[in-house]
Design an enzyme around this catalytic site. Structure first.
Site, PDB file in Angstrom:
ATOM      1  N   GLU A  26       0.836  -1.215   0.000  1.00 58.66           N
ATOM      2  CA  GLU A  26       0.000   0.000   0.000  1.00 58.66           C
ATOM      3  C   GLU A  26       0.866   1.258   0.000  1.00 58.66           C
ATOM      4  O   GLU A  26       0.512   2.262  -0.619  1.00 58.66           O
ATOM      5  CB  GLU A  26      -0.946  -0.017   1.204  1.00 58.66           C
ATOM      6  CG  GLU A  26      -2.043  -1.066   1.045  1.00 58.66           C
ATOM      7  CD  GLU A  26      -2.951  -1.167   2.251  1.00 58.66           C
ATOM      8  OE1 GLU A  26      -2.410  -1.237   3.386  1.00 58.66           O
ATOM      9  OE2 GLU A  26      -4.172  -1.172   2.082  1.00 58.66           O
ATOM     10  N   GLU A  55      -3.977  -9.337   3.747  1.00 57.41           N
ATOM     11  CA  GLU A  55      -4.713  -9.050   4.998  1.00 57.41           C
ATOM     12  C   GLU A  55      -5.864 -10.008   5.255  1.00 57.41           C
ATOM     13  O   GLU A  55      -6.177 -10.341   6.390  1.00 57.41           O
ATOM     14  CB  GLU A  55      -5.252  -7.613   4.967  1.00 57.41           C
ATOM     15  CG  GLU A  55      -4.217  -6.539   5.237  1.00 57.41           C
ATOM     16  CD  GLU A  55      -3.413  -6.149   4.015  1.00 57.41           C
ATOM     17  OE1 GLU A  55      -3.469  -6.861   2.987  1.00 57.41           O
ATOM     18  OE2 GLU A  55      -2.721  -5.121   4.101  1.00 57.41           O
TER      19      GLU A  55
END
Ligand code: NAD
Length: 699
Positions: free
Chosen positions: A104, A124
């Site tokens: 990210e 995640e």
């Protein structure tokens, strides 16, 4: 300025280096440091562009899971926007891993360069959350919603060459030595390009989903079975949907909302626990972390049967040359043909490239003489499960193997110390218990004999990782940790059927609990004849300790071995693996019940079934802990998750038991002990925990 992040100039390029060992996780201080360095680069008129890299073995590998769910600092919330809005371009420079928060961060940069062996991903979902740092909003804009959806929902690690093809990376460097130069050259090349390519501003790729709005429902359908009872994969889909339907900032707000729904829920807590339990399993209380394992660059396997073939495949899959020894040419050829056909099936399924088959086969060298395996760093015996066969093999290995070789047995039940006694080097001997199919199942149960050297245990812990397994260590006892703790579950499911419960009801309860298949369907898949043979042997060897299981015995005697004979606990149509309830089995159940004088009933609740199966195993697991066969309750969980398909989002057997409460389990056992007899006598540890109010994990 934070010393976790440094800034230096290479001519007109500012180099920002995150140095937060071991993997540059985004712990407090790192976002602050990045913000400071980006400001510094922007303020310096000599600097035209920047690169952002990691020191040591990786780029920013990911968020720091320890801090997950805690309140974020201002910098942690804003640093990506600051990177994104930088007036000068920033090139993320990736080696090792860029996962989760790491990727990210890279997606907030305007450009990305990586080494060819780097891996990127948004995993995640595997810890029960979703990429909450704008990953679900930027990735679909960068590579299109379809590819992004697949990456985010599976959480898989994407190798750099594929990431380049997908459009995640702009350039590749052959290796780490030339990575910084490659990144600096890239930075110089793009330094003056304006407008800066900001992913958030580019919606062009989103059109794909507008043309195919069914893609989200299709993904929901695709994962429905695997993602049963879980919210994280569903919320991941909702996020990517939001990326398509909402403006960027609103998408971010939606992502935050959907993240917050997940982060403190039981699903995420259990998955985080499982993650740490697997790491913990590699630390053995009396083995210092500085004890170095021996180097393993070659292997050998004795026996090319079901397990030996699978174990040889594990080595070949890891790129390690392995010798495979059999008693004669014919069995050897059969074993190799089976391995090849397994690889070919993988090619058909699309999980292996066709050119890999020959490559992997070439790593497996078939041999017939013990002398031929003498130079292997580790030899794993997977011959017949008979003590005299094992002792004979280990006697021969003792003669031929080079000094320092590790001598391992894949036995599932036999005494490791007795096997080691057939050699003059018991310190080199231990159990490496793979689960069937060995090339698929993740668990490697490492069984420590009384004389096994610490460095030999350390060698196998490292080997597990090399073979892409999850290693966990236990002491030596009948059935070791995994199968011994599982055995009462197995017995109890048979007792339930004797009392009148239907296999299909029990399977449904366990499937709904989260197992990939019910235990009876698993039995049919594995073959009921194996258990039958074991019971016949036990009946002969130790008739007093042996619990007869007349129903599966009767099924086997009728030739119903499971899927391979078209019938077992269930019946199967030709070419179809779907289990169908069979009235013949009902008849057998009724008949055996009558013979045993059992008053059968049909009012079993789902809860009774679930609790009887799992509490039976919890009781045995408690004894295993008491005896020191397991170092800690979490190791039992690691084995159940990776060896038996226990649903990961429930943490594991002992974690689940703690969620019910040992006090409650104890009370139920006491009641059942009165009703059903002493097999329900609570283990001492359960008595003690029920009295103290503690759980297994906080002992
Ligand atoms: P298998 O019968 O399929 O294979 C055993 C192979 O070993 C045969 O091909 C046989 O020819 C060969 N062999 C026997 N003695 C030998 C010798 N002296 N030298 C060379 N080769 C020899 O059995 P399997 O199911 O692969 O089991 C092997 C071992 O793994 C056993 O100890 C078993 O308990 C254990 N194990 C089996 C499973 C399972 O599910 N099948 C799971 C875990 C562990």
């Amino acid at each position: 300025m934070s010393d976790l992040v440094t800034f230096e100039k290479h001519g007109a390029i500012g180099v920002i280096t995150v140095d937060n060992p071991p993997v540059n996780a985004l712990s407090p201080g790192v976002p602050e440091g990045i913000v400071d360095c980006v400001s510094k680069g922007n303020a310096d008129p000599e600097v035209k562009a920047m690169v952002l890299r990691g020191a040591g073995r990786s780029f920013i590998a990911g968020a720091d899971i320890k801090f997950l769910g805690q309140k974020k600092t201002k910098a942690a919330l804003t640093y990506r926007s600051i990177i994104d809005e930088s007036a000068k371009p920033i090139v993320a420079t990736i080696h090792g891993y860029a996962l989760g928060g790491g990727l990210e961060t890279a997606l907030a940069c305007q450009y990305r360069v990586a080494t060819e062996d780097a891996k990127v991903g948004l995993p995640e979902v595997l810890i029960g959350v979703l990429p909450g740092g704008a990953g679900t909003q930027r990735l679909p804009r960068l590579i299109g919603p379809k590819a992004a959806l697949e990456m985010i929902v599976t959480g898989r690690h994407v190798p750099a060459p594929e990431a380049k093809r997908l459009g995640i990376l702009d350039d590749l460097a052959a290796n780490k030595d030339i990575l910084l130069d490659t990144a600096i050259a890239h930075a110089k090349k793009i330094a003056d390009v304006r407008p800066l390519p900001r992913i958030r501003d580019d919606d062009s790729k989103l059109a794909e989903a507008k043309e195919d709005p069914g893609m989200f429902d299709a993904m929901r359908k695709k994962i429905a079975r695997r993602a049963r009872n879980q919210n994280a994969p569903q919320n991941c889909i909702k996020c990517v949907e939001a990326a398509v339907t909402l403006p960027f900032d609103e998408g971010i707000a939606r992502e935050r909302e959907l993240f917050d729904e997940l982060v403190m829920a039981d699903e995420a807590k259990s998955l985080r626990y499982a993650f740490f339990a697997e790491r913990q399993a590699n630390k053995i209380p009396d083995i210092d972390k500085f004890v170095k394992g021996r180097t393993v660059v070659s292997g050998a396997v004795i026996g090319a049967g079901t397990m030996g073939g699978g174990i040889a495949m594990c080595f070949a899959d890891a790129g390690i040359p392995v010798k495979l020894l059999e008693m004669n040419q014919e069995t050897l050829d059969r074993g190799l043909a089976k391995i090849r056909s397994n690889y070919e099936t993988s090619v058909k399924r699309g999980s292996l490239a066709a050119d890999q088959v020959d490559k992997r086969m070439s790593l497996i060298e078939p041999v017939l003489e013990f002398e031929s395996v003498s130079d292997a760093d580790i030899v794993i015996e997977a011959a017949f499960e008979e003590m005299n066969v094992k002792r004979d093999v280990f006697g021969k290995l003792d003669v031929v193997m080079k000094d320092g070789a590790v001598l391992a047995s894949n036995t599932s039940t036999l005494d490791i110390d007795e096997i080691a006694g057939a050699t003059k080097r018991p310190a080199d001997v231990l159990g490496t218990h793979f689960f069937s199919p060995a090339n698929v199942m993740k668990l490697l149960e490492i069984v420590r004999g009384k004389d096994t050297a610490k460095e030999v245990v350390a060698t196998c812990i490292a080997l597990a990782r090399t073979l892409a397994k999850v290693g966990a260590v236990c002491g030596n006892c009948d059935g070791f940790l995994a199968n011994r703790s599982r055995a009462p579950f197995q017995t109890e499911m048979n007792i339930l059927v004797e009392e009148g419960a239907k296999p299909q009801q029990i399977d449904k309860v366990m499937y709904e609990f989260g197992y990939p298949m019910g235990p009876f369907a698993v039995g049919d898949l594995a073959g009921l004849d194996i258990g039958y043979a074991v019971r016949q042997r036990r009946k002969k060897e130790s008739p007093n300790e042996y619990r007869a299981l007349p129903i599966p015995d009767r099924l086997c005697e009728m030739g119903r071995y499971g899927q391979k004979t078209g019938a077992g606990w269930f019946k199967y149509e030709k070419g179809d693996r779907t289990p169908h309830p069979d009235p013949i089995v009902d008849e057998v159940i009724t008949k055996v019940g009558k013979e045993l004088g059992i008053k059968q009933r049909n009012d079993f609740t789902d809860e009774e079934i679930l609790h009887r199966l799992l509490f039976a195993s919890v009781n045995e697991a408690a004894k295993i802990l008491e005896e020191g066969i397991a170092y800690r309750a979490s190791d039992i969980d690691v084995m159940w998750l990776n060896g038996f398909g226990f649903p990961r989002y429930r943490g594991g057997l002992m974690f689940w038991a703690d969620s019910i409460g040992v006090k409650n389990i104890h009370a139920q056992m006491v009641e059942w002990q009165e009703r059903y007899g002493d097999r329900w006598k609570p283990a001492q540890m359960i008595e003690a925990l029920a009295a103290s109010g503690n759980g297994f994990l906080e002992r």
